[in-house]
Scaffold this active site. Structure first.
Site, PDB file in Angstrom:
ATOM      1  N   GLN A 193      10.167  27.363 -22.340  1.00 52.62           N
ATOM      2  CA  GLN A 193       9.763  26.246 -23.191  1.00 52.62           C
ATOM      3  C   GLN A 193      10.809  26.567 -24.470  1.00 52.62           C
ATOM      4  O   GLN A 193      10.882  27.429 -24.922  1.00 52.62           O
ATOM      5  CB  GLN A 193       8.252  26.564 -23.634  1.00 52.62           C
ATOM      6  CG  GLN A 193       7.944  25.311 -24.476  1.00 52.62           C
ATOM      7  CD  GLN A 193       7.483  24.172 -23.951  1.00 52.62           C
ATOM      8  OE1 GLN A 193       7.402  24.058 -22.603  1.00 52.62           O
ATOM      9  NE2 GLN A 193       7.882  23.100 -24.472  1.00 52.62           N
TER      10      GLN A 193
ATOM     11  N   ASP B 128      12.876  21.924 -14.980  1.00 48.92           N
ATOM     12  CA  ASP B 128      12.988  21.053 -16.217  1.00 48.92           C
ATOM     13  C   ASP B 128      14.399  20.332 -16.103  1.00 48.92           C
ATOM     14  O   ASP B 128      14.547  19.190 -16.737  1.00 48.92           O
ATOM     15  CB  ASP B 128      13.162  22.114 -17.278  1.00 48.92           C
ATOM     16  CG  ASP B 128      11.909  22.052 -18.329  1.00 48.92           C
ATOM     17  OD1 ASP B 128      11.316  21.201 -18.254  1.00 48.92           O
ATOM     18  OD2 ASP B 128      11.785  23.081 -18.895  1.00 48.92           O
TER      19      ASP B 128
ATOM     20  N   LYS C   8       0.504  22.378 -19.524  1.00 51.41           N
ATOM     21  CA  LYS C   8       1.283  22.559 -18.288  1.00 51.41           C
ATOM     22  C   LYS C   8       0.604  23.564 -17.365  1.00 51.41           C
ATOM     23  O   LYS C   8       0.424  23.275 -15.992  1.00 51.41           O
ATOM     24  CB  LYS C   8       2.708  23.233 -18.395  1.00 51.41           C
ATOM     25  CG  LYS C   8       3.510  22.189 -19.199  1.00 51.41           C
ATOM     26  CD  LYS C   8       4.878  22.665 -19.460  1.00 51.41           C
ATOM     27  CE  LYS C   8       5.817  21.531 -20.430  1.00 51.41           C
ATOM     28  NZ  LYS C   8       6.870  21.770 -20.888  1.00 51.41           N
TER      29      LYS C   8
HETATM   30  N1  GUN Z   1      10.321  21.271 -25.303  1.00 53.79           N
HETATM   31  C1  GUN Z   1      10.165  19.937 -25.420  1.00 53.79           C
HETATM   32  N2  GUN Z   1       9.985  19.268 -24.394  1.00 53.79           N
HETATM   33  C2  GUN Z   1      10.422  20.175 -23.250  1.00 53.79           C
HETATM   34  C3  GUN Z   1      10.491  20.290 -21.820  1.00 53.79           C
HETATM   35  O1  GUN Z   1      10.387  19.056 -21.499  1.00 53.79           O
HETATM   36  N3  GUN Z   1      10.779  21.432 -21.418  1.00 53.79           N
HETATM   37  C4  GUN Z   1      10.718  22.364 -22.065  1.00 53.79           C
HETATM   38  N4  GUN Z   1      11.091  23.568 -21.372  1.00 53.79           N
HETATM   39  N5  GUN Z   1      10.733  22.438 -23.468  1.00 53.79           N
HETATM   40  C5  GUN Z   1      10.636  21.415 -24.054  1.00 53.79           C
END
Ligand code: GUN
Length: 292
Positions: free
Chosen positions: A96, A119, A52
């Site tokens: 995350q 998110d 990311k």
């Molecule tokens: N863990 C797995 N997928 C995601 C996501 O799309 N965002 C976040 N913050 N954590 C994740």
């Protein structure tokens, strides 16, 4: 059979975003700034977060990675979230998941300012999504909708089976596909671990979104000819022939299902890269709404 190439499509989206950023710079505007909080050192989470941050650099965004130790208390994490909520230089941020067990995930998600919740996990934003109001769509479902749209796959009136009811993928996917929107208007069935006669249901599906987290669960005998397959799963399966000791597998048994499918996403290179592209898109949206 056509491969739904998430890598190629996500590169197109990232290029569109990069062009947008270039025009912001020309106009003397501040570029979008995404922050990510990673608690602990889970291998897969570190890979995702690093991807990311790398994507931010690629499109010209500013990014900040905040790495906290595994033993971080809930209080300390909430304090860090509050700092980001009130930092005018940050347009959007993510925490995350998963989080270590001493931290209440729901409490954390609710602490994020909904206007910076790129998110789309805050209850306010989930509610807005369910009510067809403009909001940040969660990145993975958003990426799937975008992929279906860009490949011009007809969804209106189709039978869609969503396998899995997670808050991140299955639940939002079932809501979005049933809505009156592009890549929506479908008849949606959600199946999960307690569902009976699973293959009877999947065999009726025109489109299947597999998000149950069991590697290679959906096999060729469970689907009909010309089905469209979206594989959200990504599991590390031990493989002694690989240098790192594992290979990545989806929730779909690609070899048997791809023989019947009209369209199918590969793993890796399908839904995964789309998720990152849509997180960037949400961050751009957050920047445009954030006037300071
Ligand atoms: N863990 C797995 N997928 C995601 C996501 O799309 N965002 C976040 N913050 N954590 C994740």
């Amino acid at each position: 059979m056509t491969i739904l190439d998430g890598k190629k499509t996500s590169n197109e989206i990232k290029e569109e975003i990069a062009n947008h950023v270039s025009s912001m710079i020309l106009k003397g505007e501040r570029v979008p700034h995404l922050a990510a909080i990673l608690v602990g050192s889970d291998g897969a989470s570190m890979t995702y977060v690093n991807a990311k941050v790398k994507a931010c650099k690629l499109v010209g965004f500013n990014s900040t990675l905040i790495e906290l130790p595994e033993y971080t208390s809930e209080e300390d994490l909430l304090e860090k979230i509050n700092e980001l909520n009130t930092n005018d230089d940050i347009d959007g941020f993510i925490v995350q998941l998963p989080l270590p067990e001493q931290i209440d995930e729901q409490k954390v998600l609710m602490a994020v300012n909904p206007e910076k919740d790129v998110d789309g996990f805050h209850p306010v934003n989930v509610g807005r999504m369910a009510l067809d109001l403009p909001t940040f769509l969660p990145a993975t479902p958003y990426g799937i909708m975008e992929l279906l749209e860009r490949y011009q796959i007809e969804t209106s009136g189709k039978n869609v089976v969503v396998m899995g009811r997670s808050h991140i993928v299955g639940r939002p996917m079932s809501i979005l596909m049933s809505q009156k929107r592009k890549a929506g208007d479908a008849t949606v069935t959600v199946v999960h671990s307690r569902s009976k006669n699973l293959s009877q249901i999947t065999k009726e599906a025109d489109i299947i979104v597999a998000a149950i987290g069991i590697s290679e669960f959906l096999t060729g005998d469970m689907v009909k000819e010309d089905v469209v397959i979206i594989d959200v799963g990504i599991t590390r399966v031990p493989d002694a022939t690989k240098k790192n000791g594992y290979r990545l597998a989806g929730d779909v048994h690609f070899e048997s299902v791809s023989k019947k499918a009209s369209y199918i996403t590969p793993v890796p290179g399908g839904v995964g890269p789309m998720t990152i592209a849509m997180l960037l898109k949400n961050t751009l949206l957050a920047r445009e709404k954030h006037v300071i």
